[in-house]
Each structure stands twice: as C-alpha cells, then as structure tokens.
Design a protein around this motif. Structure first.
Motif, PDB file in Angstrom:
ATOM      1  N   GLU A  51    -106.390 -38.854  -9.316  1.00 20.17           N
ATOM      2  CA  GLU A  51    -107.789 -38.744  -8.893  1.00 20.17           C
ATOM      3  C   GLU A  51    -108.044 -39.532  -7.607  1.00 20.17           C
ATOM      4  O   GLU A  51    -108.747 -39.052  -6.697  1.00 20.17           O
TER       5      GLU A  51
ATOM      6  N   LYS B 168    -106.728 -37.769  -4.554  1.00 19.06           N
ATOM      7  CA  LYS B 168    -107.531 -36.635  -4.073  1.00 19.06           C
ATOM      8  C   LYS B 168    -108.420 -37.053  -2.903  1.00 19.06           C
ATOM      9  O   LYS B 168    -108.708 -36.247  -2.006  1.00 19.06           O
TER      10      LYS B 168
ATOM     11  N   PHE C  77    -116.002 -40.745 -12.572  1.00 18.25           N
ATOM     12  CA  PHE C  77    -114.961 -40.935 -13.582  1.00 18.25           C
ATOM     13  C   PHE C  77    -115.528 -40.884 -15.000  1.00 18.25           C
ATOM     14  O   PHE C  77    -114.856 -40.435 -15.933  1.00 18.25           O
TER      15      PHE C  77
ATOM     16  N   ASP D 110    -113.675 -38.349 -17.665  1.00 17.74           N
ATOM     17  CA  ASP D 110    -112.762 -39.043 -18.573  1.00 17.74           C
ATOM     18  C   ASP D 110    -113.536 -39.904 -19.572  1.00 17.74           C
ATOM     19  O   ASP D 110    -113.155 -41.022 -19.864  1.00 17.74           O
TER      20      ASP D 110
END
Length: 523
Positions: A62, A65, A183, A187
């Motif tokens: 992540e 990215k 996040f 998640d």
C-alpha cells in the motif's frame, strides 16, 4: 513334572500390572494433553507470525502505491519533448491532486519556476516548498515526515533526468491523517494491528490517529533495540503491553521495503486470542483425560472381576491337572521299573551262564586273569543287585561299570571285540545317565552282530558335553532271535520321565548309532 499354578499370573500380580497399566495410560494421556496444548499454543504463535507476514506485506504494498507517481513522471519524460513537457506535467499534477490523500504537489523543470498542482495552498507553504526544493536540489529521492500546521504529512520528493538532459524535480505531500482513514477502510477487520515509524521513531501510521507524528519510543514499550535484527531473522518478536489495546500482545518489528525510506513496521497480535484458544484446548483435553481415566478404571474393574472368576476356575482345573500328572508320572515310573526288572531278569541268567563258562576256561589256563575276571564279575553283580531309586546314575559310575563289563566280554571273545572310550568334556562326568544304558546298547550290539577275528565288532563310546554317542559297525547276523526291545523301551521310559529329548537309536552309513542325552538333575 508337576504343573504349578504359581507359574500363571496371580491375582495379586494381575492387580499390580493392571494398576500400573492404568497409571501409565493416565499419565500418558495427561502428558499428551499438555503436548496438545503446547502444540496449540505454538500453532497460534505461528498463525500470529503468518498474519504478521501478510500484514507487513500488505502495508508495504500500500505504501509503495504512493510511489508510483515517479514511474508516471518517467513515462511522461519518455514521451514528451521540450515543447509539451510542461503541459504534460501539469495534467499529471492536476490528476494527482484529485486524490483526497494528496495535500499538495509541485514540480520544477531544470532551474525554472516551481509549479504547484493546487494554487489554493498558502503562501507560507509555497515558500516552505521552495526552500525545501532549493536545499535538496541535488537529492535523487527523499521520503520524510514533516509537520504541516497541526497535522503531519509524508513528503515524497525525487529528481529525474530525461534523455535530452532535461531535469525534472517532483514532489508531493500525503496527509497522514487521511492516510489513517484510508487504511481503516481497507483493513478494518484484521485481528492484528500495525503502526509504522521512521528511524528517528516518528510515528507515520498508527490505528490511534492521535499518535501520528509522536515518538513511538515515548508512547509505547517499543525499544530502539527492537530495530536491530539478528542474522537468522529479519524481524524481532516479543510479548509486550499494547499502548493501543491496553493488553498483552505478541509484537513483531521489521524493516519496511519502501524506496528511499528508513522505516519500520510493528505488527501486534492480541495474546488474548491465543490464550482463549489454548484455554479451550485445555478444557477439551481435560475432558478427554477425565473420560479416558473413568473408562480405564471401569475396564480395569471388569477385567478384575473376570480374572477373579477365571482364577477360581483355573485353580480347580489346575488341581485336577496336577493330580492327573502325578498319576501319569507314577504310571511311567512303575512302567520303567517293570521294564528294568524284566531287563535284569533277562541279563542275570544269560550273562551269568556265559561268564561262568568263560571263568571255567580261564581257571585252567590263566589264573591271574581268572582272578581279575572273578573280581569284576562280583562287582558287576553288586552293581546290578543295588539299582538306584530314580533309575539314573552318574556318568562316571556308569563308565566304571561298563569298563568291567567290557573286560568280561573281551576276555570271552578276545580279538573279536574292540572297545574304546573317549571323553571330550570332563565336566560331563558329573551329569547323569539312565541306569545300565551302556550295557543295554553294548549287549544289543554283541547280540545282533557277527564278530570274528577277521571282521571284529568295533564299539566306540564318545562322551560329549550334553550327550554320549555309542557307535558300532553293522555286521548283522543272518539268524537271530526276535528282539523284545526291552532295553530300548526302558531307555525311552526313563527319558520320558525326566522330560529329556534327544534319545535316538538308528542305523547310519553302515553303523548303528545310539545317542544318549545326559540328564542334569541340578538344572
């Protein structure tokens, strides 16, 4: 031989063996339960480690990215020329500002003016960016955490050179609060949580947004030594108190693979999940342990009950069997005594007549030999009239007897008979042999075989450790009296009475061989 019931496992021994078996089984189940618990705990810790690996890989991917903008700038430099480079960079910069995570971005071509993707940013921020770019003109790539007002941003800055030597400096800030929200949406269901910090301990990401920008060494039990890894592992694992969950966690610390950064990631897995799983396993293991113990005790009771009944029945059967064995032994012994008596009755008149006839002949021709002959004859009959109670004698006594018997026979037949005795093992002399065993075999050899001076009858006695072998050459008479086989039957009865195997009388390769096993009454 009397059948002894004590040879069978007694009731007391059965109880002891059964108790030991139950105890061993219970102890085995107990240790097995603990082993299962330990394996479960280890399995849970391994699961925590696997979750840590997945978590840190996910977080790394992540974060990576947000570095993809560099590849896009590279692509723009590749397809652009000096005329349209500015326009292409502005388009790319405008597209990037549409992201809620990007607080601001800018670029500079060569040493020209710095262009901002969002003109609404404050003049102070623009001046700060100009100063930052000027100070890092020669830097190739920078990842750093800096304060921006009351919030913190992740500043990404890099310098690229086009094939035509055009230099592009590009930078952008990612709001860490927005990154936290991002996040939490992608998640949020994970059983573990993670936080990211740089080399100085500055918190970049944390489930608790208030911790962002703070020093993790101040807000948690994390230590600087947790960022030093051994050669065998690229991570540090320890159990500690979570500053976020306020309970014990298994914490893994590892360096993140983010280009241009010196960051670390901590993944914490609540130890309470492991404890709950282990407690549940312990509960089931204890249940299994209890049920197994009860079943074993019940089975042991049934076996004890069955054994008690079988013991009583077997005791009755054993008593009856012993009575039959004693009766059978009496019969065998009486049969052997009858056969011995018949044998002696057969020996006495026949042997005495021949011996007296030979003595008569010797008196006139050889007085000394006649005297010796008489003495040996006397000793032989003393041996015959005083048989042992158990029908066995020491081998040395039987050998002394047979030597006297052989002397009488050789005196009678002279060179027609040859006898030899070989003792290979002196220790065998203390063992026993059936009474008159040698006389029976030698008498049979003389009775059923021809003996002349030209073709004498040769008889050989060899004493070995556990047996005596008597051998004579076969020279069968044409007309002989039918054999009653009293002697052989008598020997078989004696060996049967003492449960001794190995007695054998047979013809082999022109010889008659009789194997007489020795009886060791002390064994």
């Amino acid at each position: 031989m009397k059948f002894r019931f004590s040879n069978i496992t007694s009731r007391r021994a059965f109880l002891i063996y059964g108790t030991i078996s139950v105890l061993l089984t219970v102890i085995s189940v107990y240790f097995l339960s603990n082993l299962i618990t330990d394996l479960t705990e280890k399995s849970n810790e391994d699961a925590a480690q696997r979750n840590f690996t997945k978590k840190q890989e996910f977080m790394s991917q992540e974060f990576l990215k947000f570095l993809e903008q560099e590849n896009q700038i590279k692509h723009v430099l590749k397809i652009s020329n000096s005329k349209n480079l500015m326009a292409n960079l502005q388009v790319l910069s405008s597209v990037q500002t549409t992201s809620s995570l990007v607080a601001d971005n800018w670029f500079q071509i060569n040493e020209g003016e710095i262009h901002f993707g969002n003109d609404t940013i404050s003049a102070d921020l623009k001046n700060d960016i100009r100063d930052f770019t000027f100070k890092n003109t020669s830097s190739q790539h920078i990842n750093t955490i800096i304060p921006q007002g009351k919030e913190w941003v992740w500043r990404i800055y890099f310098k690229l050179t086009a094939p035509n030597k055009t230099i592009v400096r590009y930078g952008y800030d990612i709001n860490l609060k927005s990154l936290h929200d991002y996040f939490s949406t992608i998640d949020g269901s994970a059983p573990n949580y993670a936080f990211v910090f740089d080399k100085k301990g500055r918190c970049i990401f944390h489930p608790e947004s208030d911790f962002i920008g703070k020093n993790v060494y101040d807000i948690s039990s994390l230590q600087a030594s947790d960022t030093i890894f051994r050669k065998k592992h690229d991570y540090v694992k320890r159990v500690t108190l979570s500053e976020y969950l306020k309970l014990d966690v298994i914490r893994f610390t590892k360096k993140m693979s983010v280009k241009g950064s010196d960051w670390f990631i901590c993944v914490s897995f609540p130890k309470v999940f492991i404890v709950e799983n282990v407690t549940l396993i312990k509960k089931y293991a204890t249940l299994i342990y209890s049920i197994t113990t009860i079943m074993l005790l019940f089975i042991f009771y049934l076996f004890t009950y069955a054994n008690r009944r079988a013991y009583k029945e077997k005791k009755i059967v054993t008593k009856e069997k012993n009575a039959l064995l004693v009766e059978n032994e009496k019969i065998i012994k009486e049969k052997a005594l009858i056969q011995l008596q018949q044998l002696k009755e057969q020996i006495n008149p026949h042997f005495l007549f021949n011996s007296l006839n030979s003595l008569y002949m010797l008196i006139g021709s050889d007085v000394k030999t006649a005297q010796k002959f008489t003495l040996n004859l006397s000793r032989i009959y003393r041996y015959l009239i005083d048989p042992p109670e158990k029908n066995i004698v020491l081998l040395k006594d039987e050998l002394l007897f047979i030597e006297k018997y052989i002397f009488l026979q050789q005196t009678r037949f002279k060179e027609e008979l040859f006898f030899s005795i070989e003792i290979e093992d002196e220790s065998a002399l203390t063992k026993s042999i059936p009474y008159l065993a040698f006389q029976i075999v030698i008498e049979n050899a003389i009775k059923h075989n021809m003996a002349t001076q030209e073709i004498p009858l040769r008889t050989k006695i060899v004493v070995k450790t556990d047996q005596v072998i008597v051998t004579n050459n076969l020279q069968k008479k044409q007309n002989t009296e039918p054999s009653t086989k009293f002697g052989i039957k008598y020997l078989k009865s004696i060996y049967s009475y003492y449960s001794k195997k190995g007695f054998k009388a047979s013809e082999k390769e022109g010889n008659f061989v009789c194997i007489l096993p020795l009886i060791d009454i002390h064994s």
